[in-house]
Design an enzyme around this catalytic site. Structure first.
Site, mmCIF file in Angstrom:
data_model
loop_
_atom_site.group_PDB
_atom_site.id
_atom_site.type_symbol
_atom_site.label_atom_id
_atom_site.label_comp_id
_atom_site.label_asym_id
_atom_site.label_seq_id
_atom_site.Cartn_x
_atom_site.Cartn_y
_atom_site.Cartn_z
ATOM 1 N N LYS A 37 -9.547 16.106 -51.871
ATOM 2 C CA LYS A 37 -11.001 16.026 -51.716
ATOM 3 C C LYS A 37 -11.668 17.310 -52.195
ATOM 4 C CE LYS A 37 -13.205 16.076 -47.558
ATOM 5 N NZ LYS A 37 -14.329 17.018 -47.679
ATOM 6 N N ASP A 64 -16.547 14.660 -53.073
ATOM 7 C CA ASP A 64 -17.327 14.603 -51.830
ATOM 8 C C ASP A 64 -18.631 15.364 -52.044
ATOM 9 O OD1 ASP A 64 -18.274 14.627 -49.243
ATOM 10 O OD2 ASP A 64 -16.671 15.881 -48.449
ATOM 11 N N LYS A 66 -21.764 13.632 -51.679
ATOM 12 C CA LYS A 66 -22.795 12.952 -50.875
ATOM 13 C C LYS A 66 -24.122 12.784 -51.616
ATOM 14 C CE LYS A 66 -20.786 14.883 -46.645
ATOM 15 N NZ LYS A 66 -19.820 15.840 -47.205
ATOM 16 N N ASP A 69 -30.642 10.472 -53.854
ATOM 17 C CA ASP A 69 -31.785 10.724 -54.740
ATOM 18 C C ASP A 69 -32.410 9.370 -55.025
ATOM 19 O OD1 ASP A 69 -33.516 11.854 -56.758
ATOM 20 O OD2 ASP A 69 -32.065 13.457 -57.032
ATOM 21 N N THR A 128 -22.247 14.755 -38.912
ATOM 22 C CA THR A 128 -21.860 15.147 -37.553
ATOM 23 C C THR A 128 -22.600 16.405 -37.087
ATOM 24 O OG1 THR A 128 -19.904 16.014 -38.622
ATOM 25 C CG2 THR A 128 -19.591 14.088 -37.224
ATOM 26 N N ARG A 220 -7.780 21.864 -42.123
ATOM 27 C CA ARG A 220 -7.138 23.095 -41.641
ATOM 28 C C ARG A 220 -5.846 22.881 -40.870
ATOM 29 N NH1 ARG A 220 -12.750 25.045 -39.389
ATOM 30 N NH2 ARG A 220 -12.911 22.776 -39.379
HETATM 31 O O1 C5P Z 1 -9.668 19.259 -40.652
HETATM 32 P P1 C5P Z 1 -10.810 20.126 -41.004
HETATM 33 O O2 C5P Z 1 -11.783 20.333 -39.889
HETATM 34 O O3 C5P Z 1 -10.434 21.419 -41.660
HETATM 35 O O4 C5P Z 1 -11.548 19.235 -42.115
HETATM 36 C C1 C5P Z 1 -12.809 19.476 -42.468
HETATM 37 C C2 C5P Z 1 -13.150 18.572 -43.622
HETATM 38 O O5 C5P Z 1 -13.595 17.284 -43.137
HETATM 39 C C3 C5P Z 1 -14.276 19.146 -44.448
HETATM 40 O O6 C5P Z 1 -13.993 18.885 -45.813
HETATM 41 C C4 C5P Z 1 -15.481 18.410 -43.977
HETATM 42 O O7 C5P Z 1 -16.443 18.259 -44.996
HETATM 43 C C5 C5P Z 1 -14.902 17.051 -43.611
HETATM 44 N N1 C5P Z 1 -15.761 16.326 -42.683
HETATM 45 C C6 C5P Z 1 -15.910 16.682 -41.344
HETATM 46 N N2 C5P Z 1 -16.692 15.952 -40.520
HETATM 47 C C7 C5P Z 1 -17.348 14.907 -40.990
HETATM 48 C C8 C5P Z 1 -17.231 14.530 -42.325
HETATM 49 C C9 C5P Z 1 -16.414 15.265 -43.149
HETATM 50 O O8 C5P Z 1 -15.327 17.662 -40.906
HETATM 51 N N3 C5P Z 1 -18.080 14.190 -40.175
#
Ligand code: C5P
Length: 243
Positions: A37, A64, A66, A69, A128, A220
């Site tokens: 991603k 990703d 998003k 427009d 979120t 992470r």
């Molecule tokens: O697992 P970790 O927290 O590191 O993952 C974060 C990833 O998930 C980011 O790329 C973030 O954009 C994505 N993400 C998120 N919450 C969302 C939508 C996507 O954390 N509601």
């Protein structure tokens, strides 16, 4: 032997600052990851380089960015995203039905032009980072976040999109409202042995799959682990129990 059914579900978030770091993650983890991603940070910094690098490894990539427009602009951008080779990309459902329809139309047209399978197009419902208070008091949308998320998921389905991005906590309600074939990609995935970081509404990989998640965003929990391949293998083991 890599379990292809698990691999297909793993979407690794390349949330890093340099091209070098992203490249290392792709090198190390491409045997285990179905889709990498590329988000706004990496895309605006090193978009072309990293996309070419992922494609040269024969891995899928998810852009990703998003989109939101006017419908015509989103249609043209969607065409370019597909011409660039994206296997997944996303749009904001808040852009409305016509915008989402035009996005799909552009994507299909471009896929046909290059003789490729159409991409999976996902909608973001409510970010979120938008709390109930922010939605009601700042943006003045007087709805419950969850109600709005379901409404927007249904709208995305009506537009012909493939699914939405949502936490495991909303997964059941979305599948119930939109049907089992409507795809849900779940972020906030944390195996029991990893840190929560700043994510609040988390679930384990096993739990997400058990609840019907189609794809898991792994960030992470793996990218910040001391041994990333070992962390990924542990996730495979965990999912393997329920798949
Ligand atoms: O697992 P970790 O927290 O590191 O993952 C974060 C990833 O998930 C980011 O790329 C973030 O954009 C994505 N993400 C998120 N919450 C969302 C939508 C996507 O954390 N509601």
């Amino acid at each position: 032997m890599i379990n292809e059914k698990i691999k297909e579900k793993i979407v690794l978030a390349l949330d890093v600052e340099t091209f070098e770091e992203a490249k290392n993650l792709v090198d190390e983890l491409s045997p285990y990851v179905g889709t990498f991603k590329v988000g706004l940070q990496l895309y605006t910094g090193f978009g072309n380089e990293i996309i070419d690098y992922i494609k040269n490894k024969n891995s899928n990539f998810f852009l990703d960015v998003k989109l939101m427009d006017i419908p015509n602009t989103v249609k043209k951008a969607s065409e370019n995203i597909v011409l660039r080779g994206a296997n997944f990309y996303n749009v904001h459902a808040l852009g409305g039905l016509e915008m989402m329809k035009q996005s799909k139309e552009g994507a299909l047209k471009a896929a046909e032009k290059i003789g490729k399978r159409p991409p999976i197009i996902l909608a973001v419902t409510v970010l979120t980072s938008i709390s109930q208070e922010v939605l009601n008091d700042e943006i003045e949308i007087n709805k419950e976040v969850k109600t709005l998320a379901i409404t927007l998921a249904k709208l995305a389905k009506k537009a012909g999109l493939d699914g939405v991005v949502a936490s495991v906590h909303e997964l059941g309600a979305i599948k119930k409202a939109c049907g089992a074939n409507f795809k849900v990609l779940c972020p906030g995935i944390r195996p029991s042995w990893s840190l929560k970081d700043d994510q609040k509404r988390i679930a384990t990989p096993k739990n997400a799959i058990e609840n019907g998640a189609d794809y898991l965003v792994i960030g992470r929990a793996v990218t910040a682990a001391e041994n990333r391949v070992e962390a990924m293998k542990k996730i495979y083991e965990e999912i393997g129990e329920v798949i």
